[in-house]
Design a protein around this motif. Sequence first.
Motif, PDB file in Angstrom:
ATOM      1  N   HIS A  36      43.439  26.146  39.865  1.00 40.59           N
ATOM      2  CA  HIS A  36      42.912  27.082  38.858  1.00 40.59           C
ATOM      3  C   HIS A  36      43.817  27.064  37.633  1.00 40.59           C
ATOM      4  CE1 HIS A  36      41.817  30.945  36.963  1.00 40.59           C
ATOM      5  NE2 HIS A  36      40.608  30.628  37.406  1.00 40.59           N
ATOM      6  N   TYR A  38      45.274  29.319  36.227  1.00 39.20           N
ATOM      7  CA  TYR A  38      46.397  30.259  36.268  1.00 39.20           C
ATOM      8  C   TYR A  38      47.585  29.712  37.069  1.00 39.20           C
ATOM      9  CZ  TYR A  38      42.894  33.827  34.828  1.00 39.20           C
ATOM     10  OH  TYR A  38      41.917  34.553  34.183  1.00 39.20           O
ATOM     11  N   ASP A  52      37.784  26.682  36.238  1.00 36.95           N
ATOM     12  CA  ASP A  52      37.559  28.105  36.511  1.00 36.95           C
ATOM     13  C   ASP A  52      36.947  28.243  37.913  1.00 36.95           C
ATOM     14  OD1 ASP A  52      34.799  27.609  36.315  1.00 36.95           O
ATOM     15  OD2 ASP A  52      34.561  28.604  34.385  1.00 36.95           O
ATOM     16  N   SER A  53      36.663  29.480  38.305  1.00 33.14           N
ATOM     17  CA  SER A  53      36.199  29.725  39.681  1.00 33.14           C
ATOM     18  C   SER A  53      34.896  28.999  39.993  1.00 33.14           C
ATOM     19  CB  SER A  53      35.982  31.215  39.911  1.00 33.14           C
ATOM     20  OG  SER A  53      37.104  31.932  39.560  1.00 33.14           O
ATOM     21  N   PHE A  75      40.712  33.958  48.031  1.00 30.39           N
ATOM     22  CA  PHE A  75      39.246  33.987  47.988  1.00 30.39           C
ATOM     23  C   PHE A  75      38.690  32.639  47.521  1.00 30.39           C
ATOM     24  CE2 PHE A  75      39.961  35.444  43.542  1.00 30.39           C
ATOM     25  CZ  PHE A  75      39.034  34.677  42.858  1.00 30.39           C
ATOM     26  N   MET A  76      39.449  31.903  46.708  1.00 29.54           N
ATOM     27  CA  MET A  76      38.990  30.602  46.222  1.00 29.54           C
ATOM     28  C   MET A  76      39.052  29.558  47.342  1.00 29.54           C
ATOM     29  SD  MET A  76      40.841  30.503  42.493  1.00 29.54           S
ATOM     30  CE  MET A  76      40.316  31.617  41.197  1.00 29.54           C
ATOM     31  N   TYR A 124      30.994  39.603  42.595  1.00 25.33           N
ATOM     32  CA  TYR A 124      31.921  38.673  41.933  1.00 25.33           C
ATOM     33  C   TYR A 124      32.647  37.869  43.016  1.00 25.33           C
ATOM     34  CZ  TYR A 124      35.387  37.660  38.178  1.00 25.33           C
ATOM     35  OH  TYR A 124      36.188  37.081  37.229  1.00 25.33           O
ATOM     36  N   ASN A 126      35.519  37.033  43.364  1.00 24.77           N
ATOM     37  CA  ASN A 126      36.849  37.573  43.698  1.00 24.77           C
ATOM     38  C   ASN A 126      36.716  38.650  44.776  1.00 24.77           C
ATOM     39  OD1 ASN A 126      36.896  36.340  41.077  1.00 24.77           O
ATOM     40  ND2 ASN A 126      38.853  37.311  40.656  1.00 24.77           N
ATOM     41  N   SER A 141      32.603  34.765  36.477  1.00 22.69           N
ATOM     42  CA  SER A 141      32.499  35.270  35.102  1.00 22.69           C
ATOM     43  C   SER A 141      31.677  34.318  34.227  1.00 22.69           C
ATOM     44  CB  SER A 141      33.891  35.487  34.503  1.00 22.69           C
ATOM     45  OG  SER A 141      34.634  34.301  34.576  1.00 22.69           O
ATOM     46  N   HIS A 187      44.574  41.807  34.167  1.00 25.17           N
ATOM     47  CA  HIS A 187      43.773  42.030  32.951  1.00 25.17           C
ATOM     48  C   HIS A 187      43.771  43.483  32.504  1.00 25.17           C
ATOM     49  CE1 HIS A 187      42.489  38.007  34.104  1.00 25.17           C
ATOM     50  NE2 HIS A 187      42.176  37.854  32.828  1.00 25.17           N
ATOM     51  N   HIS A 210      39.155  37.572  28.486  1.00 26.21           N
ATOM     52  CA  HIS A 210      38.405  37.451  29.743  1.00 26.21           C
ATOM     53  C   HIS A 210      37.686  38.780  29.991  1.00 26.21           C
ATOM     54  CE1 HIS A 210      37.527  36.728  33.964  1.00 26.21           C
ATOM     55  NE2 HIS A 210      37.786  35.455  33.739  1.00 26.21           N
ATOM     56  N   GLU A 212      37.367  40.548  32.440  1.00 28.07           N
ATOM     57  CA  GLU A 212      38.050  41.491  33.343  1.00 28.07           C
ATOM     58  C   GLU A 212      38.933  42.471  32.567  1.00 28.07           C
ATOM     59  OE1 GLU A 212      40.192  39.350  36.328  1.00 28.07           O
ATOM     60  OE2 GLU A 212      38.409  38.311  37.015  1.00 28.07           O
ATOM     61  N   SER A 226      34.707  33.320  30.506  1.00 32.15           N
ATOM     62  CA  SER A 226      35.522  32.809  31.615  1.00 32.15           C
ATOM     63  C   SER A 226      36.690  31.987  31.069  1.00 32.15           C
ATOM     64  CB  SER A 226      34.668  31.912  32.505  1.00 32.15           C
ATOM     65  OG  SER A 226      34.383  30.708  31.810  1.00 32.15           O
ATOM     66  N   THR A 227      37.578  31.588  31.947  1.00 27.12           N
ATOM     67  CA  THR A 227      38.725  30.790  31.507  1.00 27.12           C
ATOM     68  C   THR A 227      38.260  29.478  30.861  1.00 27.12           C
ATOM     69  OG1 THR A 227      38.903  30.068  33.807  1.00 27.12           O
ATOM     70  CG2 THR A 227      40.456  31.753  33.074  1.00 27.12           C
TER      71      THR A 227
END
Length: 326
Positions: A36, A38, A52-53, A75-76, A124, A126, A141, A187, A210, A212, A226-227
């Motif tokens: 990801h 991040y 992104d997710s 979660f990913m 979502y 997440n 997102s 966020h 973002h 969030e 989203s990212t």
Amino acid sequence: MTATPQTENRQPQAHVDLATEILRLKREMNAVILAHFYQEPAIQDVADFVGDSLQLSQKAAAASADAIVFCGVLFMAETAKILNPGKLVLLPDLAAGCSLADGCPADEFRTFRARYPDHVAITYINCSAEVKALSDIICTSSNAEKIIRQIPPEQPILFAPDQHLGRFLIRNTGREMRLWPGSCMVHEQFSERKLLELKEQHPQARVLAHPECREAVLRHADYIGSTTGILTTARESSAAEFIVATESGILHQMEKACPEKKFIAAPTEGGCQWGEGGACSECPHMKLNSMEKLYRSMRDRTPEITLDEDLRQRALRPIQRMLEMS
Ligand code: 13P
Ligand code: SF4
């Protein structure tokens, strides 16, 4: 980057170049490394794909490798395992959670759903596998708005667990939704007051945020997404300066893609309640992964994501609906 790997049941090794060793192990295992935005820069640079997710779940769904090494949060990696029950899925640090997922326990979500039996539950990504299994459609997102627009207007909607993303979607789609009151610990920290000060110092800067983030911050954004959306906007914009209101790991790809542009991490309010080591705009969960842990997880093939098969099948349905509706 070098390290001296050592575990209880192994002899200490000479210094190894972690990036070289990770790439060697990747070939040996026939693995794909998904990361990801991040994640720390060194991890992003060693990954086969950074995204992104939604992109990461699409990559996981299409993966042909024998193993998926997921550099992100639980979660990913769980989503990758739900989509690939037969593959080895590794997460360098199993403790890499998410405040949104942690703030929506499955038993409480079940009770919430039961209060509104006629509502469709759009959740979502997440969230835990258990919460996914209790949901009708998963979203991220980058596809949430598209998915909500496909729900018939007379159909009431529950949205969980991020209230700020939920409110942003209500504003954008005009759809009323019942919201779970969750939030992202990272966020939520961005400060409207400090953002306005920064905008005064950089009047030409575009603000990229973002969804969030809290509404007080989003109202000053020139772009919300989203990212991947944030990265694409920075690349395509004619502006030379950007204030970025999301986890600061994204700055690595932004600076790589646009070395001539200036990116400033949006400021947070007050002290950082989760420790002095990192900035408040760093996700403490995402940053649990490191090159050393990535190397060890591949070398030792652990920690592995495992899921009960019945739970996996129940969690798969709403993820598949998301992939179809994206
Ligand atoms: P994206 O899907 O936009 O990458 O967001 C993931 C996330 O965890 C945001 O905090
Ligand atoms: Fe969860 Fe927020 Fe970290 Fe994203 S940045 S993984 S939403 S805690």
